[in-house]
Scaffold this motif. Structure first.
Motif, PDB file in Angstrom:
ATOM      1  N   HIS A 109      -4.535  12.989 -15.844  1.00  0.00           N
ATOM      2  CA  HIS A 109      -3.614  13.312 -15.880  1.00  0.00           C
ATOM      3  C   HIS A 109      -2.566  12.006 -14.946  1.00  0.00           C
ATOM      4  CE1 HIS A 109      -3.622  16.404 -18.597  1.00  0.00           C
ATOM      5  NE2 HIS A 109      -3.883  17.219 -17.999  1.00  0.00           N
ATOM      6  N   PHE A 110      -3.224  12.177 -13.564  1.00  0.00           N
ATOM      7  CA  PHE A 110      -2.403  11.328 -12.622  1.00  0.00           C
ATOM      8  C   PHE A 110      -2.439  10.317 -12.984  1.00  0.00           C
ATOM      9  CE2 PHE A 110      -3.185   8.245  -9.224  1.00  0.00           C
ATOM     10  CZ  PHE A 110      -2.220   8.979  -8.224  1.00  0.00           C
ATOM     11  N   ILE A 111      -3.364   9.010 -13.848  1.00  0.00           N
ATOM     12  CA  ILE A 111      -3.143   7.966 -14.403  1.00  0.00           C
ATOM     13  C   ILE A 111      -1.854   8.030 -15.245  1.00  0.00           C
ATOM     14  CG2 ILE A 111      -4.880   6.221 -15.761  1.00  0.00           C
ATOM     15  CD1 ILE A 111      -7.635   7.186 -14.713  1.00  0.00           C
ATOM     16  N   LYS A 112      -1.946   8.928 -15.985  1.00  0.00           N
ATOM     17  CA  LYS A 112      -0.852   8.801 -16.900  1.00  0.00           C
ATOM     18  C   LYS A 112       0.878   9.111 -16.532  1.00  0.00           C
ATOM     19  CE  LYS A 112      -3.154   9.874 -20.918  1.00  0.00           C
ATOM     20  NZ  LYS A 112      -4.179  10.995 -22.439  1.00  0.00           N
TER      21      LYS A 112
ATOM     22  N   LYS B  78       1.006  -1.276  -0.107  1.00  0.00           N
ATOM     23  CA  LYS B  78      -0.433  -0.024   0.021  1.00  0.00           C
ATOM     24  C   LYS B  78       0.961   1.349   0.126  1.00  0.00           C
ATOM     25  CE  LYS B  78      -2.978   2.675   2.329  1.00  0.00           C
ATOM     26  NZ  LYS B  78      -3.993   3.223   3.852  1.00  0.00           N
ATOM     27  N   ALA B  79       0.204   2.165  -1.050  1.00  0.00           N
ATOM     28  CA  ALA B  79       0.733   3.871  -0.829  1.00  0.00           C
ATOM     29  C   ALA B  79      -0.020   4.434  -0.877  1.00  0.00           C
ATOM     30  CB  ALA B  79       1.840   3.803  -2.007  1.00  0.00           C
ATOM     31  N   SER B  80       0.552   5.214  -0.397  1.00  0.00           N
ATOM     32  CA  SER B  80      -0.611   6.839  -0.247  1.00  0.00           C
ATOM     33  C   SER B  80       0.114   7.662  -0.066  1.00  0.00           C
ATOM     34  CB  SER B  80      -1.894   6.670   0.997  1.00  0.00           C
ATOM     35  OG  SER B  80      -0.869   6.495   1.513  1.00  0.00           O
ATOM     36  N   GLY B  81      -0.544   8.926  -0.048  1.00  0.00           N
ATOM     37  CA  GLY B  81       0.008  10.264  -0.122  1.00  0.00           C
ATOM     38  C   GLY B  81      -0.658  11.608  -1.370  1.00  0.00           C
ATOM     39  N   ASN B  82       0.125  12.697  -1.741  1.00  0.00           N
ATOM     40  CA  ASN B  82       0.067  13.611  -2.439  1.00  0.00           C
ATOM     41  C   ASN B  82       0.286  13.613  -4.012  1.00  0.00           C
ATOM     42  OD1 ASN B  82      -1.840  13.996   0.112  1.00  0.00           O
ATOM     43  ND2 ASN B  82      -2.694  15.278  -0.855  1.00  0.00           N
ATOM     44  N   LYS B  83      -0.449  14.310  -4.851  1.00  0.00           N
ATOM     45  CA  LYS B  83       0.261  14.395  -6.085  1.00  0.00           C
ATOM     46  C   LYS B  83      -0.068  15.825  -6.989  1.00  0.00           C
ATOM     47  CE  LYS B  83       2.576  10.755  -8.160  1.00  0.00           C
ATOM     48  NZ  LYS B  83       4.247  11.208  -7.500  1.00  0.00           N
ATOM     49  N   LYS B  84       0.917  16.724  -6.604  1.00  0.00           N
ATOM     50  CA  LYS B  84       0.943  17.844  -7.628  1.00  0.00           C
ATOM     51  C   LYS B  84       0.437  17.283  -9.127  1.00  0.00           C
ATOM     52  CE  LYS B  84       1.244  21.468  -6.378  1.00  0.00           C
ATOM     53  NZ  LYS B  84      -0.081  22.178  -5.163  1.00  0.00           N
ATOM     54  N   VAL B  85      -1.158  17.483  -9.357  1.00  0.00           N
ATOM     55  CA  VAL B  85      -1.486  17.200 -10.856  1.00  0.00           C
ATOM     56  C   VAL B  85      -2.302  18.638 -11.225  1.00  0.00           C
ATOM     57  CG1 VAL B  85      -2.945  15.625 -12.324  1.00  0.00           C
ATOM     58  CG2 VAL B  85      -1.343  14.874 -10.102  1.00  0.00           C
ATOM     59  N   ASN B  86      -2.605  19.206 -12.262  1.00  0.00           N
ATOM     60  CA  ASN B  86      -2.812  19.958 -13.250  1.00  0.00           C
ATOM     61  C   ASN B  86      -3.586  20.953 -11.987  1.00  0.00           C
ATOM     62  OD1 ASN B  86      -4.840  21.422 -14.691  1.00  0.00           O
ATOM     63  ND2 ASN B  86      -6.091  19.811 -14.785  1.00  0.00           N
ATOM     64  N   GLY B  87      -2.115  21.122 -11.608  1.00  0.00           N
ATOM     65  CA  GLY B  87      -2.319  22.725 -10.157  1.00  0.00           C
ATOM     66  C   GLY B  87      -2.342  22.205  -8.755  1.00  0.00           C
ATOM     67  N   ILE B  88      -3.487  21.288  -8.696  1.00  0.00           N
ATOM     68  CA  ILE B  88      -3.633  20.722  -7.210  1.00  0.00           C
ATOM     69  C   ILE B  88      -3.421  19.700  -6.200  1.00  0.00           C
ATOM     70  CG2 ILE B  88      -5.389  19.671  -7.614  1.00  0.00           C
ATOM     71  CD1 ILE B  88      -7.467  21.074  -6.242  1.00  0.00           C
TER      72      ILE B  88
END
Length: 277
Positions: A87-90, A5-15
């Motif tokens: 965008h995130f999926i890619k 399991k991994a979790s977190g935040n990624k900056k995608v499309n300005g958020i």
């Protein structure tokens, strides 16, 4: 099995986009979970333990909900939210997904399938929203008043989380402290209400019948017969308009399918995926 399991935040499309990822040691299928309005990945807590036995699983908090960002510069339209998830999926290096959406998450899933048909292999809709129009001009106008977000906070809090859960769940004995706390926690900061104000302005109407009829992706619709939020007749209409769909109806079941009938949902998902592979 050696699940990771991994979790977190990624900056995608300005958020900042919050996600949870459950890696399967051998499965080639990736399922992406999109929650509903006023919810988060928490709503899939009973379904994920089942899905991760057969799939790589991503659960995403779409903005401004859950642990994702609540920026006052982000556009909270279906189009932009769908594009953010794409965008995130890619970014994660995935080129094929099965997407599951509950309620508003179903409408976002349909938007993703409409925009990127080569990305989405299958769509699973749990009591999906459909055929809703854009907010009335009068509501959009008053949303620009400086303290309108406080009205949203008052309106959402008026009946309380427990009463709101009673409206979306058929069997009220399922409602316990853990559930109440899980759905309440994301709404304890004012940032969410300011972002919701922007969502009122930005949210388009749901996909038109003409657009729905162009989605050739295989779709499984699962509905609760006693859904008070998105009634069964909406699902039946959606089933008629999506060219390659089937519908399953659960008796004595409300709107919150991932909480109410996780095992039954899982069994139908597995059957659907195996049938159409």
């Amino acid at each position: 099995m050696g699940f990771k399991k991994a979790s977190g935040n990624k900056k995608v499309n300005g958020i900042d986009l919050y996600y949870e990822f459950y890696a399967h040691p051998s499965s080639k299928n990736t399922i992406v979970l999109i929650h509903g309005f006023l919810s988060s990945s928490f709503s899939y807590r009973r379904l994920i333990p089942l899905l991760k036995n057969d799939f790589n699983v991503f659960s995403i908090d779409f903005p401004p909900f859950g642990k994702s960002g609540k920026s006052l510069r982000y556009t909270y339209s279906y189009d932009n939210i769908a594009q953010t998830i794409i965008h995130f999926i890619k970014m994660m290096g995935i080129d094929k997904i099965i997407i599951m959406g509950h309620s508003m998450g179903g409408q976002i899933s349909l938007n993703i399938a409409y925009k990127q048909p080569t990305l989405v292999e299958k769509v699973i809709l749990l009591c999906s929203s459909a055929y809703l129009q854009r907010a009335k001009r009068s509501l959009i106008f008053v949303s620009y008043f400086p303290f309108f977000y406080l009205y949203i906070k008052y309106w959402l809090g008026k009946s309380g989380v427990k009463q709101n859960l009673k409206n979306v769940i058929y069997d009220h004995t399922l409602i316990d402290h853990e559930m109440i706390s899980g759905y309440l926690t994301p709404f304890q900061q004012n940032d969410i209400f300011r972002a919701l104000t922007r969502m009122i302005r930005h949210r388009e109407g749901d996909l038109s019948s003409e657009k729905l009829q162009t989605i050739e992706t295989p779709c499984l619709l699962i509905w609760g017969e006693d859904d008070k939020i998105v009634p069964l007749n909406v699902g039946e209409k959606l089933n008629k308009e999506l060219p390659n769909s089937q519908i399953v109806i659960f008796k004595e079941t409300g709107h919150l399918l991932p909480e109410e009938r996780p095992l039954d949902v899982f069994r139908h998902v597995l059957k659907f995926v195996n049938e159409t592979n």
